[in-house]
Write a protein that holds these residues in place. Structure first.
Motif, PDB file in Angstrom:
ATOM      1  N   LEU A 129       0.830  -1.206   0.000  1.00  0.00           N
ATOM      2  CA  LEU A 129       0.000   0.000   0.000  1.00  0.00           C
ATOM      3  C   LEU A 129       0.865   1.258   0.000  1.00  0.00           C
ATOM      4  CD1 LEU A 129      -2.790  -1.042   2.537  1.00  0.00           C
ATOM      5  CD2 LEU A 129      -3.130  -0.536   0.107  1.00  0.00           C
ATOM      6  N   ALA A 130       1.915   1.260   0.814  1.00  0.00           N
ATOM      7  CA  ALA A 130       2.806   2.418   0.858  1.00  0.00           C
ATOM      8  C   ALA A 130       3.414   2.684  -0.519  1.00  0.00           C
ATOM      9  CB  ALA A 130       3.903   2.207   1.901  1.00  0.00           C
ATOM     10  N   ASP A 131       3.843   1.637  -1.184  1.00  0.00           N
ATOM     11  CA  ASP A 131       4.422   1.790  -2.518  1.00  0.00           C
ATOM     12  C   ASP A 131       3.382   2.329  -3.505  1.00  0.00           C
ATOM     13  OD1 ASP A 131       6.869   0.868  -1.606  1.00  0.00           O
ATOM     14  OD2 ASP A 131       6.507  -1.203  -2.266  1.00  0.00           O
ATOM     15  N   PHE A 132       2.157   1.837  -3.390  1.00  0.00           N
ATOM     16  CA  PHE A 132       1.095   2.331  -4.271  1.00  0.00           C
ATOM     17  C   PHE A 132       0.807   3.806  -4.015  1.00  0.00           C
ATOM     18  CE2 PHE A 132      -3.404   3.415  -4.678  1.00  0.00           C
ATOM     19  CZ  PHE A 132      -3.549   3.291  -6.049  1.00  0.00           C
ATOM     20  N   TYR A 133       0.694   4.177  -2.748  1.00  0.00           N
ATOM     21  CA  TYR A 133       0.391   5.580  -2.436  1.00  0.00           C
ATOM     22  C   TYR A 133       1.502   6.499  -2.927  1.00  0.00           C
ATOM     23  CZ  TYR A 133      -3.543   4.016   0.418  1.00  0.00           C
ATOM     24  OH  TYR A 133      -4.719   3.446   0.836  1.00  0.00           O
ATOM     25  N   LYS A 134       2.743   6.044  -2.893  1.00  0.00           N
ATOM     26  CA  LYS A 134       3.826   6.867  -3.416  1.00  0.00           C
ATOM     27  C   LYS A 134       3.665   7.080  -4.921  1.00  0.00           C
ATOM     28  CE  LYS A 134       7.038   4.321  -1.308  1.00  0.00           C
ATOM     29  NZ  LYS A 134       8.391   3.849  -0.895  1.00  0.00           N
ATOM     30  N   ARG A 135       3.246   6.051  -5.631  1.00  0.00           N
ATOM     31  CA  ARG A 135       3.006   6.200  -7.071  1.00  0.00           C
ATOM     32  C   ARG A 135       1.840   7.150  -7.328  1.00  0.00           C
ATOM     33  NH1 ARG A 135       3.738   0.548  -6.745  1.00  0.00           N
ATOM     34  NH2 ARG A 135       1.534   0.128  -7.164  1.00  0.00           N
ATOM     35  N   LEU A 136       0.804   7.052  -6.509  1.00  0.00           N
ATOM     36  CA  LEU A 136      -0.345   7.941  -6.652  1.00  0.00           C
ATOM     37  C   LEU A 136       0.056   9.391  -6.378  1.00  0.00           C
ATOM     38  CD1 LEU A 136      -3.434   8.292  -7.026  1.00  0.00           C
ATOM     39  CD2 LEU A 136      -3.676   7.870  -4.559  1.00  0.00           C
ATOM     40  N   ILE A 137       0.846   9.608  -5.351  1.00  0.00           N
ATOM     41  CA  ILE A 137       1.321  10.954  -5.021  1.00  0.00           C
ATOM     42  C   ILE A 137       2.125  11.523  -6.188  1.00  0.00           C
ATOM     43  CG2 ILE A 137       2.939  12.206  -3.523  1.00  0.00           C
ATOM     44  CD1 ILE A 137       1.914  10.280  -1.244  1.00  0.00           C
ATOM     45  N   ASP A 138       2.926  10.696  -6.832  1.00  0.00           N
ATOM     46  CA  ASP A 138       3.691  11.151  -7.997  1.00  0.00           C
ATOM     47  C   ASP A 138       2.770  11.701  -9.080  1.00  0.00           C
ATOM     48  OD1 ASP A 138       6.048  10.449  -6.782  1.00  0.00           O
ATOM     49  OD2 ASP A 138       6.300   8.567  -7.898  1.00  0.00           O
ATOM     50  N   LYS A 139       1.626  11.057  -9.282  1.00  0.00           N
ATOM     51  CA  LYS A 139       0.670  11.534 -10.286  1.00  0.00           C
ATOM     52  C   LYS A 139       0.077  12.880  -9.885  1.00  0.00           C
ATOM     53  CE  LYS A 139       0.987   7.960 -13.015  1.00  0.00           C
ATOM     54  NZ  LYS A 139       1.698   8.078 -14.313  1.00  0.00           N
ATOM     55  N   PHE A 140      -0.242  13.053  -8.622  1.00  0.00           N
ATOM     56  CA  PHE A 140      -0.781  14.332  -8.153  1.00  0.00           C
ATOM     57  C   PHE A 140       0.236  15.458  -8.350  1.00  0.00           C
ATOM     58  CE2 PHE A 140      -3.819  11.812  -5.443  1.00  0.00           C
ATOM     59  CZ  PHE A 140      -4.976  12.324  -6.017  1.00  0.00           C
ATOM     60  N   VAL A 141       1.493  15.142  -8.152  1.00  0.00           N
ATOM     61  CA  VAL A 141       2.538  16.150  -8.351  1.00  0.00           C
ATOM     62  C   VAL A 141       2.719  16.460  -9.829  1.00  0.00           C
ATOM     63  CG1 VAL A 141       5.001  16.624  -8.099  1.00  0.00           C
ATOM     64  CG2 VAL A 141       3.751  15.556  -6.219  1.00  0.00           C
ATOM     65  N   GLU A 142       2.810  15.422 -10.642  1.00  0.00           N
ATOM     66  CA  GLU A 142       3.087  15.602 -12.064  1.00  0.00           C
ATOM     67  C   GLU A 142       1.979  16.343 -12.791  1.00  0.00           C
ATOM     68  OE1 GLU A 142       3.982  12.896 -16.091  1.00  0.00           O
ATOM     69  OE2 GLU A 142       3.754  11.925 -14.117  1.00  0.00           O
ATOM     70  N   TYR A 143       0.725  16.004 -12.488  1.00  0.00           N
ATOM     71  CA  TYR A 143      -0.379  16.543 -13.276  1.00  0.00           C
ATOM     72  C   TYR A 143      -1.109  17.715 -12.625  1.00  0.00           C
ATOM     73  CZ  TYR A 143       0.278  12.679 -16.456  1.00  0.00           C
ATOM     74  OH  TYR A 143       0.837  11.809 -17.369  1.00  0.00           O
ATOM     75  N   TYR A 144      -1.063  17.830 -11.320  1.00  0.00           N
ATOM     76  CA  TYR A 144      -1.812  18.894 -10.653  1.00  0.00           C
ATOM     77  C   TYR A 144      -0.926  19.894  -9.916  1.00  0.00           C
ATOM     78  CZ  TYR A 144      -5.405  15.253 -11.241  1.00  0.00           C
ATOM     79  OH  TYR A 144      -6.238  14.287 -11.739  1.00  0.00           O
ATOM     80  N   HIS A 145       0.336  19.535  -9.687  1.00  0.00           N
ATOM     81  CA  HIS A 145       1.274  20.419  -8.980  1.00  0.00           C
ATOM     82  C   HIS A 145       0.736  20.843  -7.616  1.00  0.00           C
ATOM     83  CE1 HIS A 145       3.152  20.475 -12.900  1.00  0.00           C
ATOM     84  NE2 HIS A 145       2.069  20.996 -13.439  1.00  0.00           N
TER      85      HIS A 145
END
Length: 335
Positions: free
Chosen positions: A166-182
């Motif tokens: 789950l931790a690894d998944f949430y890190k990937r999800l956070i990366d998307k929030f940073v990349e696309y929404y800043h």
């Protein structure tokens, strides 16, 4: 013009200063931030909390990212998993039955375009992530089994392995929030307690949750994000675990001793203090009395407020109240 509408620095910068204990000019208020919970993330629909750039009138409840079914409860204004029908009969089944979504298959570019104007703000943009580690375990096996699994030596290894995934998944999800929404911050949900006490001991929290939550927090910091923890319950005894994870902010509910928390931990984590005015307790109409009351509310914190600032969970007070807290807290912080 209200001074709070024309501050010397942006609400975003001031919020970040407070979260990092770098001399905020005034005490940040929750209204200095923008909640962001885009519909592209199925948990936001399942949990009936979509907040993004377009009005949402679609269905609420239904399947979350793992296919767990949530039911919207009108009287509660939110969703819950129907108890007694767990997604997993035992925690050990997660390896066979829990399928992690492929985030690259979601249309992030379309979502980013739809939310471009919504996110064009000088406030702190805070992306919500529902169903943290313990909440997710509850959604899989129901509450009683989740609580037992944390302390059952025969299940602990399976729980730890699940939390790592789950931790690894949430890190990937956070990366998307940073990349696309800043985004500027992550508002991470994981309820740890009831109205009277935590669901588990500090020792169990340190063993079973901290190692994995710490990875998520550290990942946020590597991405230059603030980590804002949402955790309902009387969880003041678990604040040392929050500090060990490196969390920046915890609002907390009113049953927690906020004055004690600010005094004990306010130089390490930004604690949320509830505004004294809400629908049940309106602000005085007389400006002089309003400022007198706000000064009195801040007085117990005044001596150490520079080293131990906090933020105001203001429940959307009117502009007069915001202006009063802005001016009075700025006066204390600039002494």
């Amino acid at each position: 013009m209200l001074l709070i509408n024309n501050p010397p620095i942006t609400p975003r910068e001031n919020y970040i200063r407070a979260a990092k204990h770098r001399n905020p000019l005034w005490l940040p208020m929750k209204s200095d931030s923008v909640n962001f919970a885009p519909r592209i993330y199925p948990d936001n629909v399942a949990r009936a909390f979509v907040v993004d750039g377009m009005p949402y009138d679609g269905p609420v409840g239904g399947a979350d990212i793992f296919g767990v079914q949530w039911k919207y409860i009108d009287i509660a204004g939110g969703s819950m998993v129907e108890p007694g029908r767990p997604f997993l009969k035992e925690v050990s089944e997660w390896r066979e039955k829990v399928c992690f979504p492929e985030l690259d298959r979601w249309d992030w570019e379309k979502s980013a375009e739809e939310n471009r104007e919504f996110l064009n703000t000088d406030k702190l943009v805070t992306a919500w992530i529902f169903n943290g580690l313990f909440e997710r375990l509850i959604s899989f096996v129901d509450f009683e089994a989740a609580a037992v699994a944390l302390i059952d030596e025969e299940q602990q290894d399976d729980v730890k392995a699940l939390f790592q995934e789950l931790a690894d998944f949430y890190k990937r999800l956070i990366d998307k929030f940073v990349e696309y929404y800043h985004v500027d911050a992550i508002f991470f949900h994981d309820d740890w307690g009831s109205q009277r006490a935590p669901f588990f001991s500090l020792d169990i929290c340190r063993e079973m949750i901290v190692p994995y939550m710490k990875q998520i927090v550290e990942h946020c910091h590597k991405k230059n994000l603030i980590f804002d923890f949402h955790s309902c319950g009387k969880n003041e005894a678990l604040v040392p675990a929050m500090l060990e994870c490196g969390m920046d902010i915890w609002g907390g509910q009113p049953m927690n001793d906020k004055r004690m928390l600010v005094e004990a931990y306010g130089d390490q984590i930004l604690i949320g203090i509830h505004c004294p005015y809400n629908q049940a307790v309106p602000a005085p109409e007389n400006d002089e009395e309003l400022y007198r009351q706000v000064e009195g509310f801040l007085a117990p914190y005044a001596e150490n407020i520079k080293e131990k600032p906090f933020f105001l969970m203001d429940l959307k007070p009117d502009n007069r109240v915001r202006e009063a807290f802005y001016k009075c807290s700025m006066k204390l912080l600039q002494k």
